[in-house]
Write a protein that holds these residues in place. Structure first.
Motif, mmCIF file in Angstrom:
data_model
loop_
_atom_site.group_PDB
_atom_site.id
_atom_site.type_symbol
_atom_site.label_atom_id
_atom_site.label_comp_id
_atom_site.label_asym_id
_atom_site.label_seq_id
_atom_site.Cartn_x
_atom_site.Cartn_y
_atom_site.Cartn_z
ATOM 1 N N PRO A 170 16.803 33.789 -9.103
ATOM 2 C CA PRO A 170 15.947 32.878 -8.317
ATOM 3 C C PRO A 170 14.454 32.932 -8.661
ATOM 4 C CG PRO A 170 16.437 34.846 -7.044
ATOM 5 C CD PRO A 170 17.204 34.990 -8.333
ATOM 6 N N TYR A 171 14.007 33.871 -9.514
ATOM 7 C CA TYR A 171 12.566 34.064 -9.716
ATOM 8 C C TYR A 171 12.043 33.600 -11.067
ATOM 9 C CZ TYR A 171 13.585 37.133 -5.800
ATOM 10 O OH TYR A 171 14.038 37.623 -4.611
ATOM 11 N N GLY A 172 12.936 33.344 -12.024
ATOM 12 C CA GLY A 172 12.470 32.962 -13.361
ATOM 13 C C GLY A 172 11.774 34.103 -14.075
ATOM 14 N N HIS A 195 23.619 31.809 -3.473
ATOM 15 C CA HIS A 195 24.449 32.987 -3.188
ATOM 16 C C HIS A 195 23.720 34.284 -3.506
ATOM 17 C CE1 HIS A 195 25.320 33.113 -7.559
ATOM 18 N NE2 HIS A 195 25.666 34.368 -7.364
ATOM 19 N N VAL A 196 22.740 34.218 -4.399
ATOM 20 C CA VAL A 196 21.995 35.436 -4.745
ATOM 21 C C VAL A 196 21.220 35.935 -3.535
ATOM 22 C CG1 VAL A 196 20.122 36.375 -6.148
ATOM 23 C CG2 VAL A 196 21.830 34.871 -7.193
ATOM 24 N N GLU A 197 20.433 35.041 -2.943
ATOM 25 C CA GLU A 197 19.627 35.457 -1.787
ATOM 26 C C GLU A 197 20.494 35.750 -0.567
ATOM 27 O OE1 GLU A 197 15.559 33.026 -2.288
ATOM 28 O OE2 GLU A 197 17.368 31.995 -2.976
ATOM 29 N N LEU A 198 21.592 34.991 -0.402
ATOM 30 C CA LEU A 198 22.516 35.284 0.698
ATOM 31 C C LEU A 198 23.115 36.676 0.533
ATOM 32 C CD1 LEU A 198 24.423 31.871 0.960
ATOM 33 C CD2 LEU A 198 22.856 32.846 2.663
ATOM 34 N N GLY A 199 23.475 37.023 -0.709
ATOM 35 C CA GLY A 199 24.057 38.335 -0.967
ATOM 36 C C GLY A 199 23.085 39.466 -0.680
ATOM 37 N N THR A 248 7.807 30.988 -8.700
ATOM 38 C CA THR A 248 6.821 31.942 -8.173
ATOM 39 C C THR A 248 7.256 32.507 -6.821
ATOM 40 O OG1 THR A 248 5.594 30.088 -7.192
ATOM 41 C CG2 THR A 248 4.897 30.857 -9.371
ATOM 42 N N LYS A 249 8.567 32.500 -6.543
ATOM 43 C CA LYS A 249 9.067 33.070 -5.295
ATOM 44 C C LYS A 249 8.684 34.545 -5.192
ATOM 45 C CE LYS A 249 13.259 30.390 -4.369
ATOM 46 N NZ LYS A 249 14.735 30.484 -4.228
ATOM 47 N N ALA A 250 8.456 34.995 -3.982
ATOM 48 C CA ALA A 250 8.148 36.410 -3.769
ATOM 49 C C ALA A 250 9.416 37.241 -3.945
ATOM 50 C CB ALA A 250 7.580 36.614 -2.368
ATOM 51 N N ARG A 251 9.325 38.295 -4.727
ATOM 52 C CA ARG A 251 10.482 39.154 -4.966
ATOM 53 C C ARG A 251 10.629 40.152 -3.829
ATOM 54 N NH1 ARG A 251 8.368 40.825 -10.957
ATOM 55 N NH2 ARG A 251 7.377 38.833 -11.404
ATOM 56 N N HIS A 307 20.927 39.443 -11.265
ATOM 57 C CA HIS A 307 21.995 39.259 -12.258
ATOM 58 C C HIS A 307 22.053 37.845 -12.836
ATOM 59 C CE1 HIS A 307 24.226 37.750 -8.738
ATOM 60 N NE2 HIS A 307 25.133 37.244 -9.565
ATOM 61 N N HIS A 308 21.298 36.908 -12.246
ATOM 62 C CA HIS A 308 21.233 35.556 -12.830
ATOM 63 C C HIS A 308 19.861 35.253 -13.450
ATOM 64 C CE1 HIS A 308 25.128 33.833 -12.041
ATOM 65 N NE2 HIS A 308 25.106 34.259 -10.799
ATOM 66 N N GLU A 309 19.015 36.275 -13.588
ATOM 67 C CA GLU A 309 17.756 36.088 -14.318
ATOM 68 C C GLU A 309 18.060 36.094 -15.815
ATOM 69 O OE1 GLU A 309 14.956 35.346 -13.011
ATOM 70 O OE2 GLU A 309 15.292 35.853 -10.893
ATOM 71 N N ARG A 310 17.250 35.393 -16.590
ATOM 72 C CA ARG A 310 17.503 35.283 -18.026
ATOM 73 C C ARG A 310 16.242 35.597 -18.820
ATOM 74 N NH1 ARG A 310 21.666 36.079 -16.320
ATOM 75 N NH2 ARG A 310 23.535 34.758 -16.322
ATOM 76 N N PHE A 311 16.436 36.149 -20.012
ATOM 77 C CA PHE A 311 15.374 36.718 -20.829
ATOM 78 C C PHE A 311 14.237 35.733 -21.114
ATOM 79 C CE2 PHE A 311 13.776 38.966 -24.689
ATOM 80 C CZ PHE A 311 13.700 40.242 -24.162
#
Length: 433
Positions: free
Chosen positions: A273-275, A238-242, A81-84, A263-267
């Motif tokens: 990082p957010y699911g 690395h996603v949030e750092l980027g 439930t991280k804030a996007r 780019h690391h979210e999945r269907f």
């Protein structure tokens, strides 16, 4: 569970049905050979063009009497439930297969420029990585220039850069990975019919998608043993750092930030990082996820199994509507092919070659650069063959591809072959006549 098949005339096909078998060989059609969901009236018309009847899987999809819809992942599956930060409302992807001409320039006219571009790209990415590690800023103009050059090369010929990336390992995995992923993204985007300006955004985003790893210890990134839970958390950061790195540039395109962020979210909601679930993931983020995963599987890394391109495609196919959108996986297989340009393959007569460009209609009969004969002997002069066409004055069918090989299995020197292309006019003439 066994497939429960139902024979259906193409006159009665509906969107939502799952086609599992045709009345002819898959290789004689443009359809995904593993089967596919019918998702548009255009696909129904295509089936009616090629077939009189098909078999549908009544467990996976609609039947003649069923009105049930294909199930989609529920947002309730989201684990995070991280804030996007930069993800807005996702715009549906409109596929336009005929946006670019099907004919393209031959490899012979694109090769030298593409080879020089690969060298420039490698140097630029390594320079960018070094600058960020020592605290210097990011030159986004240089990244966009590279992206524009990649797009222009792919629009002229979508096979040449892929051929080079498969033929020659470009330095460290982290550098080679971002370069090859960007090239696959350009070829995929061209197949989908993305306009040139959107292709440049996509390629820029994929080039920069792992930029956050410049802030992570190299020793950890190059570790060959499994990560601990804490190390997984660090690497995933690395996603949030980027995103933080790129957002410092006031001229940064919002869509590039979105690609890096998703780019690391999945269907199915299992990504980070957010699911995000299903089409909550922006289309460019979904594309970036597929090319990132495909290249990771087909590249030599400090960890993980090395797959042949066809093995990687099979793995992606099994993840349809799980890790990735079924529609996009099907399109990716169509765009890149089971045996992409540069793949080492064995033919039905025992000979071995390198794929120059894949044939979308006849997947097992691409253009081949033959490097070994049927007895396993290395040819003094590699021979160009289009497997989809009979030899002149011959009624004998060409052999077809039977299996993929690792490029390390065929024992040839890629540097020597590239030098041959650049320095031997006779070899060029023989290959590209």
């Amino acid at each position: 569970m066994n497939i429960e098949k139902e024979k259906v005339s193409v006159k009665f096909l509906k969107i939502g049905m799952y086609v599992c078998k045709l009345d002819r060989s898959w290789l004689d059609t443009p359809f995904p050979f593993q089967g596919f969901y019918i998702r548009s009236h255009t696909e129904i018309k295509d089936l009616q063009t090629f077939c009189k009847y098909v078999y549908i899987d009544v467990v996976k999809g609609k039947t003649l009497s069923s009105e049930s819809k294909i199930s989609k992942p529920s947002p309730l599956l989201r684990k995070n439930t991280k804030a996007r930060k930069y993800i807005g409302r996702s715009t549906p992807l409109v596929v336009k297969h005929d946006f670019y001409p099907s004919e393209h320039k031959p490899i012979k006219s694109e090769f030298n420029g593409a080879h020089n571009l690969m060298l420039d790209m490698t140097a630029a990415v390594e320079e960018t990585s070094f600058n960020l590690r020592v605290g210097k800023g990011l030159d986004i103009k240089k990244t966009k220039k590279i992206a524009s050059q990649v797009v222009n090369s792919v629009l002229r010929n979508p096979n040449t850069l892929i051929w080079l990336t498969q033929l020659k390992n470009q330095g460290r995995y982290i550098y080679g990975h971002s370069l090859k992923s960007a090239i696959f993204a350009a070829v995929f985007g061209r197949h989908l019919g993305l306009p040139e300006d959107k292709l440049e955004i996509l390629v820029s985003g994929v080039l920069l998608s792992d930029i956050g790893k410049t802030k992570i210890c190299r020793k950890l990134l190059n570790k060959s043993e499994p990560y601990t839970d804490e190390e997984v958390k660090t690497v995933r950061g690395h996603v949030e750092l980027g995103v933080e790195l790129l957002a410092k540039d006031k001229h940064m395109d919002h869509d590039i930030l979105t690609i890096v962020e998703t780019h690391h979210e999945r269907f199915d909601g299992s990504g980070y990082p957010y699911g995000l679930v299903g089409n909550e993931i922006p289309a460019y983020g979904q594309i970036a996820g597929i090319v990132d995963t495909y290249d990771a599987m087909t590249s030599k890394r400090p960890f993980g199994k090395l797959h042949t391109p066809s093995q990687a495609m099979e793995t992606l196919y099994k993840q349809r509507n799980k890790l990735f959108s079924a529609k996009l996986v099907d399109e990716f297989i169509q765009a890149i092919g089971l045996y992409p340009s540069g793949s080492a393959v064995q033919l039905s007569d025992g000979s071995i070659g390198l794929v120059l460009s894949h044939n979308k209609q006849k997947r097992l009969k691409p253009e081949i650069l033959l490097v070994k004969d049927e007895h396993g002997e290395t040819l003094e002069k590699p021979k160009f063959i289009d497997l989809s066409k009979k030899a002149m004055f011959s009624k004998k069918e060409r052999p077809c591809v039977t299996s993929a090989l690792g490029n390390n299995e065929i024992n040839f020197d890629p540097d020597q072959m590239i030098a041959g292309f650049n320095n031997k006019p006779s070899l060029k003439k023989m290959l590209f006549a």
